[in-house]
Design a protein around this motif. Structure first.
Motif, PDB file in Angstrom:
ATOM      1  N   PHE A   1       0.829  -1.204   0.000  1.00 44.76           N
ATOM      2  CA  PHE A   1       0.000   0.000   0.000  1.00 44.76           C
ATOM      3  C   PHE A   1       0.860   1.249   0.000  1.00 44.76           C
ATOM      4  O   PHE A   1       1.985   1.253   0.497  1.00 44.76           O
ATOM      5  CB  PHE A   1      -0.952   0.019   1.201  1.00 44.76           C
ATOM      6  CG  PHE A   1      -0.272   0.231   2.532  1.00 44.76           C
ATOM      7  CD1 PHE A   1      -0.085   1.511   3.051  1.00 44.76           C
ATOM      8  CD2 PHE A   1       0.167  -0.851   3.278  1.00 44.76           C
ATOM      9  CE1 PHE A   1       0.544   1.699   4.277  1.00 44.76           C
ATOM     10  CE2 PHE A   1       0.798  -0.673   4.505  1.00 44.76           C
ATOM     11  CZ  PHE A   1       0.991   0.605   5.006  1.00 44.76           C
ATOM     12  N   VAL A   2       0.310   2.299  -0.601  1.00 49.06           N
ATOM     13  CA  VAL A   2       0.857   3.647  -0.490  1.00 49.06           C
ATOM     14  C   VAL A   2      -0.281   4.529  -0.011  1.00 49.06           C
ATOM     15  O   VAL A   2      -1.341   4.581  -0.628  1.00 49.06           O
ATOM     16  CB  VAL A   2       1.409   4.160  -1.832  1.00 49.06           C
ATOM     17  CG1 VAL A   2       1.746   5.651  -1.730  1.00 49.06           C
ATOM     18  CG2 VAL A   2       2.646   3.369  -2.252  1.00 49.06           C
ATOM     19  N   ALA A   3      -0.079   5.196   1.120  1.00 49.65           N
ATOM     20  CA  ALA A   3      -1.112   6.041   1.719  1.00 49.65           C
ATOM     21  C   ALA A   3      -0.656   7.492   1.723  1.00 49.65           C
ATOM     22  O   ALA A   3       0.511   7.785   1.999  1.00 49.65           O
ATOM     23  CB  ALA A   3      -1.417   5.579   3.147  1.00 49.65           C
ATOM     24  N   HIS A   4      -1.571   8.395   1.419  1.00 49.02           N
ATOM     25  CA  HIS A   4      -1.298   9.828   1.478  1.00 49.02           C
ATOM     26  C   HIS A   4      -2.158  10.443   2.575  1.00 49.02           C
ATOM     27  O   HIS A   4      -3.385  10.368   2.514  1.00 49.02           O
ATOM     28  CB  HIS A   4      -1.629  10.504   0.148  1.00 49.02           C
ATOM     29  CG  HIS A   4      -0.635  10.250  -0.938  1.00 49.02           C
ATOM     30  ND1 HIS A   4      -0.716   9.150  -1.767  1.00 49.02           N
ATOM     31  CD2 HIS A   4       0.472  10.947  -1.335  1.00 49.02           C
ATOM     32  CE1 HIS A   4       0.295   9.187  -2.627  1.00 49.02           C
ATOM     33  NE2 HIS A   4       1.018  10.266  -2.385  1.00 49.02           N
ATOM     34  N   LEU A   5      -1.503  11.061   3.554  1.00 51.19           N
ATOM     35  CA  LEU A   5      -2.246  11.785   4.589  1.00 51.19           C
ATOM     36  C   LEU A   5      -2.405  13.255   4.237  1.00 51.19           C
ATOM     37  O   LEU A   5      -3.152  13.971   4.910  1.00 51.19           O
ATOM     38  CB  LEU A   5      -1.544  11.664   5.939  1.00 51.19           C
ATOM     39  CG  LEU A   5      -1.605  10.303   6.628  1.00 51.19           C
ATOM     40  CD1 LEU A   5      -1.213  10.441   8.084  1.00 51.19           C
ATOM     41  CD2 LEU A   5      -2.980   9.679   6.519  1.00 51.19           C
ATOM     42  N   ASP A   6      -1.705  13.700   3.227  1.00 51.16           N
ATOM     43  CA  ASP A   6      -1.839  15.052   2.696  1.00 51.16           C
ATOM     44  C   ASP A   6      -1.863  14.959   1.185  1.00 51.16           C
ATOM     45  O   ASP A   6      -1.212  14.094   0.590  1.00 51.16           O
ATOM     46  CB  ASP A   6      -0.672  15.943   3.140  1.00 51.16           C
ATOM     47  CG  ASP A   6      -0.598  16.083   4.656  1.00 51.16           C
ATOM     48  OD1 ASP A   6      -1.554  16.620   5.234  1.00 51.16           O
ATOM     49  OD2 ASP A   6       0.406  15.645   5.250  1.00 51.16           O
ATOM     50  N   MET A   7      -2.602  15.849   0.560  1.00 48.65           N
ATOM     51  CA  MET A   7      -2.757  15.804  -0.882  1.00 48.65           C
ATOM     52  C   MET A   7      -1.463  16.186  -1.588  1.00 48.65           C
ATOM     53  O   MET A   7      -0.816  17.177  -1.220  1.00 48.65           O
ATOM     54  CB  MET A   7      -3.876  16.765  -1.298  1.00 48.65           C
ATOM     55  CG  MET A   7      -4.328  16.593  -2.729  1.00 48.65           C
ATOM     56  SD  MET A   7      -5.829  17.558  -3.040  1.00 48.65           S
ATOM     57  CE  MET A   7      -5.190  19.210  -2.840  1.00 48.65           C
ATOM     58  N   PRO A   8      -1.032  15.427  -2.598  1.00 50.60           N
ATOM     59  CA  PRO A   8       0.157  15.794  -3.374  1.00 50.60           C
ATOM     60  C   PRO A   8      -0.090  17.080  -4.177  1.00 50.60           C
ATOM     61  O   PRO A   8      -1.191  17.640  -4.158  1.00 50.60           O
ATOM     62  CB  PRO A   8       0.360  14.596  -4.302  1.00 50.60           C
ATOM     63  CG  PRO A   8      -0.467  13.498  -3.725  1.00 50.60           C
ATOM     64  CD  PRO A   8      -1.615  14.154  -3.040  1.00 50.60           C
TER      65      PRO A   8
END
Length: 634
Positions: free
Chosen positions: A319-326
């Motif tokens: 998995f790759v998780a983003h807690l802030d938008m790129p």
């Protein structure tokens, strides 16, 4: 000097397919690989766009071997990362290919010895950073190789770094145009996993590849499931996601700030998850130690800024998780593409909210070095990402459409699996837009989101009363909606280009030209229904079970007890070999190869040679040991 670990008839050079099988242990090319390989072997220039995990490396490694066998000399691979060089050289050496790298970790004596090897035509591939290519010493070395007819090919990896429009611009890549000017007869290929049309054109112009053949693969990664959820409590949401979806599996978590990285890594570690922090503020030695641990250990989670990831070849990132938008879709696609390189199911999961939009817009608008043209392009890229996040159609269709690729709904993203409810938000949108307009009209200045929502909900805060906004006709007209709902409305109005956040004026809200049509009632506004709870997260993968079967478990569920026992012994043996060679275990053998060996239980070298991933050199180096491990009594 032949790179193949077997003999070949002098008059009959091995074909690209021979090299693929004999060196790398695969029976067939994938997608456009064969066409790319044959074109480059013949001396053609190429621009290759192929998704992460699509096999880009083979597209220059096989031509390098074939051209070196034909007497053309060494291939120079230009790569931006030392760690990537180390692992790729290690993998090539394991496969019987003479490869090396030149970088800042080496002593003068080590570099000099490698230069002598090059001049003796003893290397097939040499990896070097763009900074090294630009040094006078390296240019002199290249010139000497060229004079001797020993400069076969230039392969420029991560070529999007040359473009200011790309997500990872590196100025040192710009000087690589000198390769064409200095060595016009040496073929060149540029490779990347991510480039929209604007970045692609910039790559062509900056690297002087106008006459190169373009190989554009599908950007689709069908094994990756895309999910974007509304941010409520990001820390809790992430912990639940990992515990219920990917317990004990490797993953990457991206955060925007170093402070946030440290906080999240600590939280996960406290929860019993093997997590590490990685960002540019850490000591280089510590960063390297943590990266090595991530590559070599099973089930590690790396929490990082975007400083981590390029060139990471670990195949079993689940998995790759983003807690802030790129910042843009290219960055999002590149980062999510680090999941599932082995082709098994993987997740790209992101939470985002209104503050993410505000933060990203502020970083663009307040830049003191970017031109207005650059800012405008970056705003457009951010808007495209907002559209992806807020959209109700298939995530994959939207994502591929951004790169100019048509597709059908995938049935495997959150919008396909649990289609979001859509509501007629025309009246709510008109209330929001009208409130922004009335406030600016009454005060002569603009205000931020919190203030506007206080007025809509009829909250007589000190600031609202101070400016007399409790006397406006829009005061209290939105009391029927809670603040989270209004935030969702505003976020989608921003994504629809009806409202703009002016970062240069304290993140105040301004109406865009298209808002007039909505205020006049000339167009309707349909918005995504905001989730009332985390139900969407609980129903992922079509199950409300609190814990799903891991990909590792699914992959091994088909193995019988004897095969599982063999697989365990093979993995333990692989770990010992990898530690001895100072390489990640997957460089020795991928999990898929070990599973096939465990399942088939080959009895001799001939049977073992038919397993995918078992090249000639590895068969000779490890075949007997693999058979011994397989034959041990259960």
């Amino acid at each position: 000097m032949s790179s193949l670990p077997i003999s070949s008839a002098p008059s009959d050079q091995p074909t690209p397919l021979d090299v693929l099988g004999q060196v790398f242990g695969y029976s067939d090319f994938r997608g456009p690989q064969q066409a790319i390989v044959e074109h480059v072997i013949a001396g053609g220039d190429a621009l290759v766009l192929m998704p992460t995990g699509g096999g880009k490396s083979l597209c220059y490694q096989i031509p390098a071997i074939a051209r070196q066998n034909a007497g053309h000399g060494v291939t120079i691979v230009i790569s931006p990362l030392i760690a990537l060089m180390h692992d790729q050289v290690g993998a090539l050496t394991e496969a019987g290919v003479s490869a090396a790298f030149l970088n800042s970790t080496q002593t003068f004596e080590e570099s000099s010895a490698l230069e002598k090897q090059l001049l003796r035509n003893e290397l097939t591939l040499l990896y070097a950073a763009p900074e090294r290519i630009n040094t006078p010493r390296m240019r002199s070395l290249l010139a000497s190789l060229h004079e001797r007819g020993l400069l076969s090919l230039f392969a420029i990896d991560e070529a999007h770094c040359v473009s200011q429009w790309g997500h990872d611009f590196r100025p040192e890549y710009r000087s690589l145009s000198l390769l064409h000017e200095t060595f016009p007869d040496v073929p060149r290929m540029a490779l990347t996993a991510t480039a929209d049309a604007l970045t692609r054109q910039d790559m062509i112009e900056r690297l002087k590849l106008e006459d190169a053949r373009l190989f554009l693969s599908s950007f689709d990664r069908p094994n990756i499931r895309y999910t974007i959820v509304e941010k409520t409590d990001a820390t809790r949401q992430l912990l639940r996601f990992i515990q219920t979806e990917h317990h004990g599996e490797a993953g990457i978590v991206y955060c925007q700030s170093r402070k946030r990285v440290e906080e999240i890594a600590g939280m996960l570690d406290d929860a019993g998850i093997k997590a590490m922090a990685y960002h540019a503020g850490l000591d280089a030695k510590l960063r390297q130690q943590r990266q090595d641990r991530f590559l070599r250990e099973d089930g590690c989670v790396m929490v990082a800024t975007i400083a981590f990831g390029m060139g990471i070849d670990k195949p079993d990132v689940r998995f790759v998780a983003h807690l802030d938008m790129p910042k843009n879709i290219e960055g999002y696609y590149q980062e999510t593409g680090r999941a599932g390189r082995d082709g098994l199911p993987a997740d790209a999961w992101m939470v985002y909210g209104l503050q993410d939009v505000v933060n990203q817009r502020r970083m663009i608008d307040t830049s003191e070095v970017a031109s207005e043209e650059f800012k405008q392009v970056m705003r457009g890229k951010l808007d495209a990402l907002l559209t992806l996040a807020e959209g109700t159609r298939c995530r994959r269709v939207s994502l591929l459409g951004y790169f100019g690729e048509a597709s059908e709904p995938c049935g495997n993203c959150d919008n396909c699996l649990t289609p979001p409810a859509v509501w007629d938000a025309t009246e709510a949108a008109r209330k929001m837009l009208s409130c922004i307009y009335r406030v600016q009209q009454a005060s002569g200045i603009s205000f931020g989101a919190g203030h506007i929502m206080d007025i809509l909900r009829g909250k007589p805060t000190e600031k609202v009363v101070q400016y007399g906004h409790d006397q406006l006709s829009t005061f209290g007209i939105g009391a029927d909606l809670a603040e989270p709902q209004w935030r969702g409305v505003l976020r989608q109005l921003i994504a629809s280009n009806l409202v703009r956040v002016n970062a240069e004026a304290f993140n105040t809200l301004q109406l865009m030209p298209d808002a007039r049509q909505v205020l006049k009632g000339e167009v309707s506004v349909l918005l995504r229904q905001q989730a009332a709870s985390s139900k969407a997260e609980r129903t992922r993968r079509g199950s409300k079970s609190p814990v799903k079967t891991s990909v590792k478990g699914m992959a091994e569920a088909t193995l019988n007890a004897g095969a599982l026992e063999r697989l365990g012994r093979l993995k333990a043996w692989r770990t010992d070999v990898a530690r001895e060679h100072n390489l990640p275990p997957f460089v020795i053998f991928h999990d898929a190869t070990l599973r096939a060996i465990a399942e088939q239980a080959p009895q001799d070298l001939h049977a073992l040679s038919g397993i995918s991933g078992m090249g000639v050199k590895k068969l000779a180096a490890y075949g007997a040991e693999v058979l011994r491990v397989c034959a041990e009594p259960v």
